[in-house]
Design a protein around this motif. Structure first.
Motif, PDB file in Angstrom:
ATOM      1  N   THR A  65       1.672   1.176  18.835  1.00 25.08           N
ATOM      2  CA  THR A  65       0.717   1.313  17.737  1.00 25.08           C
ATOM      3  C   THR A  65       1.020   2.538  16.896  1.00 25.08           C
ATOM      4  N   VAL A  66       0.973   2.372  15.589  1.00 24.26           N
ATOM      5  CA  VAL A  66       1.226   3.445  14.633  1.00 24.26           C
ATOM      6  C   VAL A  66      -0.082   3.785  13.920  1.00 24.26           C
ATOM      7  N   LYS A  67      -0.408   5.066  13.866  1.00 25.34           N
ATOM      8  CA  LYS A  67      -1.611   5.501  13.155  1.00 25.34           C
ATOM      9  C   LYS A  67      -1.282   5.673  11.680  1.00 25.34           C
ATOM     10  N   ILE A  68      -2.072   5.051  10.821  1.00 20.52           N
ATOM     11  CA  ILE A  68      -1.854   5.130   9.378  1.00 20.52           C
ATOM     12  C   ILE A  68      -2.509   6.395   8.835  1.00 20.52           C
ATOM     13  N   ASN A  69      -1.730   7.206   8.129  1.00 21.29           N
ATOM     14  CA  ASN A  69      -2.261   8.442   7.540  1.00 21.29           C
ATOM     15  C   ASN A  69      -2.215   8.433   6.011  1.00 21.29           C
ATOM     16  N   ASN A  70      -1.379   7.573   5.448  1.00 20.63           N
ATOM     17  CA  ASN A  70      -1.214   7.553   3.994  1.00 20.63           C
ATOM     18  C   ASN A  70      -2.027   6.420   3.373  1.00 20.63           C
ATOM     19  N   TYR A  71      -2.733   6.734   2.316  1.00 20.61           N
ATOM     20  CA  TYR A  71      -3.534   5.730   1.637  1.00 20.61           C
ATOM     21  C   TYR A  71      -3.877   6.245   0.238  1.00 20.61           C
ATOM     22  N   GLY A  72      -4.345   5.348  -0.598  1.00 23.03           N
ATOM     23  CA  GLY A  72      -4.867   5.734  -1.906  1.00 23.03           C
ATOM     24  C   GLY A  72      -6.280   5.185  -2.021  1.00 23.03           C
ATOM     25  N   TRP A  73      -7.059   5.761  -2.914  1.00 23.90           N
ATOM     26  CA  TRP A  73      -8.416   5.236  -3.075  1.00 23.90           C
ATOM     27  C   TRP A  73      -8.932   5.457  -4.487  1.00 23.90           C
ATOM     28  N   ASP A  74      -9.847   4.612  -4.882  1.00 23.05           N
ATOM     29  CA  ASP A  74     -10.575   4.807  -6.121  1.00 23.05           C
ATOM     30  C   ASP A  74     -11.970   4.224  -5.929  1.00 23.05           C
ATOM     31  N   GLN A  75     -12.774   4.213  -6.979  1.00 24.04           N
ATOM     32  CA  GLN A  75     -14.138   3.719  -6.840  1.00 24.04           C
ATOM     33  C   GLN A  75     -14.650   3.142  -8.147  1.00 24.04           C
ATOM     34  N   SER A  76     -15.633   2.268  -7.997  1.00 25.41           N
ATOM     35  CA  SER A  76     -16.395   1.757  -9.128  1.00 25.41           C
ATOM     36  C   SER A  76     -17.861   2.084  -8.843  1.00 25.41           C
ATOM     37  N   ASP A  77     -18.751   1.588  -9.662  1.00 30.53           N
ATOM     38  CA  ASP A  77     -20.165   1.846  -9.411  1.00 30.53           C
ATOM     39  C   ASP A  77     -20.615   1.268  -8.071  1.00 30.53           C
ATOM     40  N   LYS A  78     -20.006   0.145  -7.676  1.00 30.29           N
ATOM     41  CA  LYS A  78     -20.485  -0.567  -6.489  1.00 30.29           C
ATOM     42  C   LYS A  78     -19.597  -0.411  -5.254  1.00 30.29           C
ATOM     43  N   PHE A  79     -18.320  -0.098  -5.447  1.00 32.59           N
ATOM     44  CA  PHE A  79     -17.391  -0.115  -4.309  1.00 32.59           C
ATOM     45  C   PHE A  79     -16.538   1.154  -4.215  1.00 32.59           C
ATOM     46  N   ILE A  80     -16.212   1.509  -2.971  1.00 38.81           N
ATOM     47  CA  ILE A  80     -15.111   2.419  -2.654  1.00 38.81           C
ATOM     48  C   ILE A  80     -13.954   1.539  -2.217  1.00 38.81           C
ATOM     49  N   ARG A  81     -12.780   1.718  -2.838  1.00 40.61           N
ATOM     50  CA  ARG A  81     -11.619   0.885  -2.518  1.00 40.61           C
ATOM     51  C   ARG A  81     -10.516   1.757  -1.921  1.00 40.61           C
ATOM     52  N   ILE A  82     -10.071   1.394  -0.713  1.00 41.37           N
ATOM     53  CA  ILE A  82      -8.991   2.121  -0.035  1.00 41.37           C
ATOM     54  C   ILE A  82      -7.769   1.213   0.035  1.00 41.37           C
ATOM     55  N   TYR A  83      -6.630   1.716  -0.462  1.00 39.57           N
ATOM     56  CA  TYR A  83      -5.387   0.939  -0.511  1.00 39.57           C
ATOM     57  C   TYR A  83      -4.426   1.445   0.558  1.00 39.57           C
ATOM     58  N   ILE A  84      -3.985   0.540   1.435  1.00 36.89           N
ATOM     59  CA  ILE A  84      -3.032   0.900   2.491  1.00 36.89           C
ATOM     60  C   ILE A  84      -1.774   0.066   2.310  1.00 36.89           C
ATOM     61  N   SER A  85      -0.642   0.730   2.114  1.00 38.13           N
ATOM     62  CA  SER A  85       0.629   0.022   1.890  1.00 38.13           C
ATOM     63  C   SER A  85       1.285  -0.330   3.227  1.00 38.13           C
ATOM     64  N   LEU A  86       1.554  -1.623   3.426  1.00 38.01           N
ATOM     65  CA  LEU A  86       2.237  -2.108   4.626  1.00 38.01           C
ATOM     66  C   LEU A  86       3.164  -3.250   4.216  1.00 38.01           C
ATOM     67  N   ASN A  87       4.464  -3.005   4.294  1.00 40.79           N
ATOM     68  CA  ASN A  87       5.436  -3.998   3.842  1.00 40.79           C
ATOM     69  C   ASN A  87       5.304  -5.303   4.627  1.00 40.79           C
ATOM     70  N   GLY A  88       5.164  -6.396   3.895  1.00 42.17           N
ATOM     71  CA  GLY A  88       5.135  -7.719   4.518  1.00 42.17           C
ATOM     72  C   GLY A  88       3.812  -8.125   5.132  1.00 42.17           C
ATOM     73  N   VAL A  89       2.750  -7.348   4.919  1.00 44.20           N
ATOM     74  CA  VAL A  89       1.476  -7.652   5.572  1.00 44.20           C
ATOM     75  C   VAL A  89       0.924  -9.011   5.126  1.00 44.20           C
ATOM     76  N   GLN A  90       1.270  -9.458   3.929  1.00 39.89           N
ATOM     77  CA  GLN A  90       0.755 -10.737   3.425  1.00 39.89           C
ATOM     78  C   GLN A  90       1.300 -11.932   4.200  1.00 39.89           C
ATOM     79  N   LYS A  91       2.351 -11.723   4.984  1.00 38.46           N
ATOM     80  CA  LYS A  91       2.947 -12.818   5.766  1.00 38.46           C
ATOM     81  C   LYS A  91       2.226 -13.044   7.092  1.00 38.46           C
TER      82      LYS A  91
END
Length: 221
Positions: A65-91
């Protein structure tokens, strides 16, 4: 998680015990405040998994298991959005990307991605979120965690820990003496900088001291 919940429960039991012995109103008020705080923290902890489920999960994970430390985030009025990059996760099958939410935390687990498992945990979110309204989306090479805000307001950071760290840092530099604030800033830059940064600061310090020494010397008439 289970260990943290157990420690909080022990603290709560001790506070309850002290409450039964406290007679002074001021002390009882302090203990009651601490009691409510601990009860809220326990409530916000993810519920413990049954032993069989934990063992089954360990077996199903495999690999390491690998602990994820890198991420990006932004927000709107209703949501906090956290983006985690992982190659091939859509598969991956959708069930391999799991997110568990509580009112003040979330856990991400991505299973068996290129022979590895990936985890990320956020505790003590700055403000409460809606568990029912939060979700995750799988995009190309990215997992998007969407935390639905309970109140539509701007967050200055993601967690309470970040906020406290910023406040302490601001207090260290927000002094009535500007030179003291500058000195604190230089010390921080020196402590966190690389070798080149440290050489630059040392050089500037020496030159500054030399200028001060010349300024103190009497002028020739």
């Amino acid at each position: 998680m289970a260990a943290a919940r157990e420690e909080l429960q022990k603290d709560l039991e001790e506070v309850k015990e002290l409450l039964t012995k406290a007679t002074r109103k001021r002390l009882r008020d302090v203990l009651m405040t601490e009691k409510h705080k601990l009860e809220l923290e326990i409530k916000n902890q993810p519920p413990p998994k049954p032993k069989d489920a934990v063992e089954e999960e360990k077996v199903s994970l495999g690999g390491y298991t690998v602990k994820i430390n890198n991420y990006g985030w932004d927000q709107s009025d209703k949501f906090i959005r956290i983006y985690i990059s992982l190659n091939g996760v859509q598969k991956l099958p959708a069930e391999n990307v799991q997110v568990n939410f509580t009112e003040r935390s979330f856990d991400l687990l991505v299973k068996n991605l290129n022979g590895k498992n990936y985890t990320m945990t956020f505790n003590n979110l700055l403000k409460p979120i809606s568990v029912e309204g939060s979700s995750r989306k799988i995009k190309t090479d990215t997992v998007l965690v969407m935390c639905r805000k309970k109140r539509e307001e701007k967050w200055e950071c993601l967690t309470q820990v970040e906020k406290e760290s910023k406040e302490k840092e601001k207090a260290a530099y927000d002094t009535s003496d500007p030179s003291e604030g500058l000195m604190n800033l230089l010390k921080k830059m020196y402590a966190e900088g690389d070798d080149e940064m440290k050489r630059t600061i040392n050089k500037a310090w020496v030159e500054s001291r030399e200028k001060q020494s010349k300024g103190d010397m009497p002028m020739d008439i």
